[in-house]
Every structure is written in C-alpha cells, then in structure tokens.
Scaffold this motif. Structure first.
Motif, PDB file in Angstrom:
ATOM      1  N   THR A  24      31.092   0.645  14.504  1.00 48.18           N
ATOM      2  CA  THR A  24      29.949   0.016  13.839  1.00 48.18           C
ATOM      3  C   THR A  24      30.404  -0.480  12.470  1.00 48.18           C
ATOM      4  OG1 THR A  24      29.164   1.967  12.633  1.00 48.18           O
ATOM      5  CG2 THR A  24      28.452   1.736  14.946  1.00 48.18           C
ATOM      6  N   ASP A  25      29.488  -1.101  11.751  1.00 51.66           N
ATOM      7  CA  ASP A  25      29.833  -1.573  10.407  1.00 51.66           C
ATOM      8  C   ASP A  25      29.505  -0.536   9.331  1.00 51.66           C
ATOM      9  OD1 ASP A  25      27.061  -1.707  10.221  1.00 51.66           O
ATOM     10  OD2 ASP A  25      27.027  -3.763   9.462  1.00 51.66           O
ATOM     11  N   ALA A  26      29.223   0.713   9.711  1.00 53.31           N
ATOM     12  CA  ALA A  26      28.830   1.745   8.746  1.00 53.31           C
ATOM     13  C   ALA A  26      29.897   1.969   7.675  1.00 53.31           C
ATOM     14  CB  ALA A  26      28.503   3.055   9.460  1.00 53.31           C
ATOM     15  N   GLU A  27      31.149   2.057   8.074  1.00 58.53           N
ATOM     16  CA  GLU A  27      32.220   2.291   7.107  1.00 58.53           C
ATOM     17  C   GLU A  27      32.374   1.102   6.164  1.00 58.53           C
ATOM     18  OE1 GLU A  27      32.374   3.141  10.282  1.00 58.53           O
ATOM     19  OE2 GLU A  27      32.983   5.244  10.317  1.00 58.53           O
ATOM     20  N   ALA A  28      32.230  -0.098   6.696  1.00 59.75           N
ATOM     21  CA  ALA A  28      32.310  -1.300   5.864  1.00 59.75           C
ATOM     22  C   ALA A  28      31.177  -1.320   4.843  1.00 59.75           C
ATOM     23  CB  ALA A  28      32.274  -2.549   6.744  1.00 59.75           C
ATOM     24  N   ARG A  29      29.976  -0.972   5.291  1.00 61.25           N
ATOM     25  CA  ARG A  29      28.833  -0.914   4.365  1.00 61.25           C
ATOM     26  C   ARG A  29      29.027   0.201   3.340  1.00 61.25           C
ATOM     27  NH1 ARG A  29      24.311   0.626   6.543  1.00 61.25           N
ATOM     28  NH2 ARG A  29      25.166   1.244   8.553  1.00 61.25           N
ATOM     29  N   LEU A  30      29.619   1.322   3.756  1.00 63.13           N
ATOM     30  CA  LEU A  30      29.889   2.427   2.838  1.00 63.13           C
ATOM     31  C   LEU A  30      30.793   1.967   1.697  1.00 63.13           C
ATOM     32  CD1 LEU A  30      29.851   5.412   1.981  1.00 63.13           C
ATOM     33  CD2 LEU A  30      31.747   5.785   3.581  1.00 63.13           C
ATOM     34  N   VAL A  31      31.862   1.255   2.009  1.00 66.26           N
ATOM     35  CA  VAL A  31      32.771   0.764   0.966  1.00 66.26           C
ATOM     36  C   VAL A  31      32.002  -0.140  -0.005  1.00 66.26           C
ATOM     37  CG1 VAL A  31      34.815  -0.649   0.501  1.00 66.26           C
ATOM     38  CG2 VAL A  31      34.840   1.004   2.382  1.00 66.26           C
ATOM     39  N   ASP A  32      31.170  -1.026   0.517  1.00 70.65           N
ATOM     40  CA  ASP A  32      30.376  -1.898  -0.356  1.00 70.65           C
ATOM     41  C   ASP A  32      29.446  -1.087  -1.255  1.00 70.65           C
ATOM     42  OD1 ASP A  32      31.573  -4.199   0.603  1.00 70.65           O
ATOM     43  OD2 ASP A  32      29.830  -4.872   1.756  1.00 70.65           O
ATOM     44  N   MET A  33      28.818  -0.049  -0.708  1.00 71.28           N
ATOM     45  CA  MET A  33      27.916   0.784  -1.512  1.00 71.28           C
ATOM     46  C   MET A  33      28.685   1.574  -2.570  1.00 71.28           C
ATOM     47  SD  MET A  33      24.945   2.165   1.088  1.00 71.28           S
ATOM     48  CE  MET A  33      25.999   2.703   2.417  1.00 71.28           C
ATOM     49  N   LEU A  34      29.835   2.128  -2.199  1.00 76.65           N
ATOM     50  CA  LEU A  34      30.659   2.850  -3.179  1.00 76.65           C
ATOM     51  C   LEU A  34      31.067   1.911  -4.318  1.00 76.65           C
ATOM     52  CD1 LEU A  34      32.939   4.897  -0.754  1.00 76.65           C
ATOM     53  CD2 LEU A  34      31.263   5.857  -2.348  1.00 76.65           C
ATOM     54  N   ARG A  35      31.469   0.702  -3.963  1.00 76.73           N
ATOM     55  CA  ARG A  35      31.871  -0.285  -4.966  1.00 76.73           C
ATOM     56  C   ARG A  35      30.690  -0.612  -5.877  1.00 76.73           C
ATOM     57  NH1 ARG A  35      33.053  -4.055  -1.714  1.00 76.73           N
ATOM     58  NH2 ARG A  35      35.232  -3.558  -1.320  1.00 76.73           N
ATOM     59  N   SER A  36      29.538  -0.875  -5.281  1.00 78.90           N
ATOM     60  CA  SER A  36      28.332  -1.227  -6.036  1.00 78.90           C
ATOM     61  C   SER A  36      27.893  -0.101  -6.971  1.00 78.90           C
ATOM     62  CB  SER A  36      27.212  -1.568  -5.052  1.00 78.90           C
ATOM     63  OG  SER A  36      26.020  -1.841  -5.737  1.00 78.90           O
ATOM     64  N   ASP A  37      28.063   1.150  -6.520  1.00 78.70           N
ATOM     65  CA  ASP A  37      27.667   2.317  -7.322  1.00 78.70           C
ATOM     66  C   ASP A  37      28.694   2.676  -8.398  1.00 78.70           C
ATOM     67  OD1 ASP A  37      25.471   2.532  -5.643  1.00 78.70           O
ATOM     68  OD2 ASP A  37      26.194   4.330  -4.600  1.00 78.70           O
ATOM     69  N   GLY A  38      29.849   2.028  -8.370  1.00 78.59           N
ATOM     70  CA  GLY A  38      30.913   2.378  -9.309  1.00 78.59           C
ATOM     71  C   GLY A  38      31.683   3.619  -8.901  1.00 78.59           C
ATOM     72  N   ASP A  39      31.593   4.002  -7.638  1.00 73.70           N
ATOM     73  CA  ASP A  39      32.252   5.209  -7.135  1.00 73.70           C
ATOM     74  C   ASP A  39      33.510   4.923  -6.315  1.00 73.70           C
ATOM     75  OD1 ASP A  39      30.554   7.071  -8.297  1.00 73.70           O
ATOM     76  OD2 ASP A  39      29.131   6.986  -6.633  1.00 73.70           O
ATOM     77  N   LEU A  40      33.971   3.705  -6.302  1.00 75.98           N
ATOM     78  CA  LEU A  40      35.190   3.363  -5.574  1.00 75.98           C
ATOM     79  C   LEU A  40      36.354   3.497  -6.561  1.00 75.98           C
ATOM     80  CD1 LEU A  40      35.967   2.458  -2.728  1.00 75.98           C
ATOM     81  CD2 LEU A  40      35.731   0.102  -3.488  1.00 75.98           C
ATOM     82  N   LEU A  41      36.864   4.722  -6.684  1.00 69.24           N
ATOM     83  CA  LEU A  41      37.881   5.014  -7.689  1.00 69.24           C
ATOM     84  C   LEU A  41      39.257   4.479  -7.318  1.00 69.24           C
ATOM     85  CD1 LEU A  41      36.977   8.686  -8.646  1.00 69.24           C
ATOM     86  CD2 LEU A  41      36.190   6.546  -9.676  1.00 69.24           C
ATOM     87  N   PHE A  42      39.538   4.463  -6.038  1.00 65.33           N
ATOM     88  CA  PHE A  42      40.828   3.978  -5.524  1.00 65.33           C
ATOM     89  C   PHE A  42      40.512   3.151  -4.298  1.00 65.33           C
ATOM     90  CE2 PHE A  42      44.498   4.336  -2.708  1.00 65.33           C
ATOM     91  CZ  PHE A  42      45.581   4.159  -3.555  1.00 65.33           C
ATOM     92  N   SER A  43      40.862   1.898  -4.340  1.00 68.59           N
ATOM     93  CA  SER A  43      40.631   1.009  -3.206  1.00 68.59           C
ATOM     94  C   SER A  43      41.879   0.139  -3.074  1.00 68.59           C
ATOM     95  CB  SER A  43      39.389   0.152  -3.442  1.00 68.59           C
ATOM     96  OG  SER A  43      39.135  -0.678  -2.324  1.00 68.59           O
TER      97      SER A  43
END
Length: 166
Positions: A24-43
C-alpha cells in the motif's frame, strides 16, 4: 550507485519508491508526514543513473528504559524499488543509517520488520521486549548502539506522532 541525503526535489521520487516497494502507500504517506512534522531526522536515498531506487528514514522515538531517557531513533521505512531488490541496496541503506546514528551518538534504534532480515545488522526482538509500545510484538526489534552496562528490565517506546496517524 550513490547513497546520499534526500534533497528537496527528491520528495516525489521518494514517495514513488516507497509506494512501489510496499503493498500500500502507507509507508510513502508516513515519510511525507514525518517530513511535514519535522521528524524526518535522517532521510537518505540510493540513486542510480539519476533515478531514486531506494530510501531509508530515521525519526525520533521517545524512549524510557528503567525510568531513564534513552536517545533513540525509529528506523523505517526502508524501501528499494522492486526492480532493484535483492541486490544489497537495502543493506547498504541500513548500514548508512546505523553509522550515521552512531556518529551522532544515538543510543538505540528500534524498528518493525522481519527478524530474519534485520538480525544480520544486530537487531533483536529480545532487546526490544522490555519496551511497551503499541507496535510491540514479534516484529518489534531493537539495536543498541551504545550498549548499556545492564540492559533495561522495563521501559516504553513512543514513535513520532505520524506513526499513530496511519
């Protein structure tokens, strides 16, 4: 192949590789949400001939171990384009993430994933067992980067808020 930090123009290709790698696209949406929240520390991405063929993310996890705070990260998702799977790209991404975490003095990485796959990197279901989490179970694993003198008897692990919004 080149491993590098995600850049601003990589967002759509990162979404696409995560969407293609999972059912599904759940993981893809998760990355977008982490990025939007400022929680994507390492990408970081794996790039070949100008195309994004892999991606890995680390985000903060609020962890207490025997009532003491632990500097912890959540690993995931890890995605490799289906046409490039089983070629070691995922392994290179996991090693890059763990090395970055060690360099930045993080103590623990937790994840949800196949224990047979992640054991090769030192992740263990047993090391995650003391931590209560909505994600606890047979796929909940931990890797100590800074091995404590005594492993905790109890604790809790709370992923970044985006995980709860899926």
């Amino acid at each position: 192949m080149l491993l590098r930090a995600e850049q601003s123009d990589d967002e759509k290709p990162v979404f696409a590789v995560n969407e293609a790698a999972f059912a599904t696209d759940a993981e893809a949406r998760l990355v977008d949400m982490l990025r939007s929240d400022g929680d994507l520390l390492f990408s970081h991405v794996a790039e070949e001939d100008g195309a994004i063929i892999g991606h890995i993310a680390l985000s903060p996890v609020d962890v207490l171990a025997d009532d003491q705070p632990i500097k912890a990260l959540g690993l995931g998702p890890v995605a490799v384009a289906p046409s490039h799977q089983n070629g070691g790209i995922g392994s290179q991404l996991v090693h890059a993430a763990a090395n970055w975490a060690r360099l930045h003095e993080w103590q623990l990485i937790i994840l949800l994933g196949n224990p047979r796959y992640y054991a090769r990197f030192g992740f263990s279901v047993e090391d995650a067992r003391p931590f209560s989490s909505p994600f606890a179970g047979p796929y909940f694993q931990a890797l100590w980067l800074d091995v404590p003198v005594q492993k905790p008897q109890s604790g809790r692990a709370e992923y970044a808020p985006a995980f709860g919004r899926l």
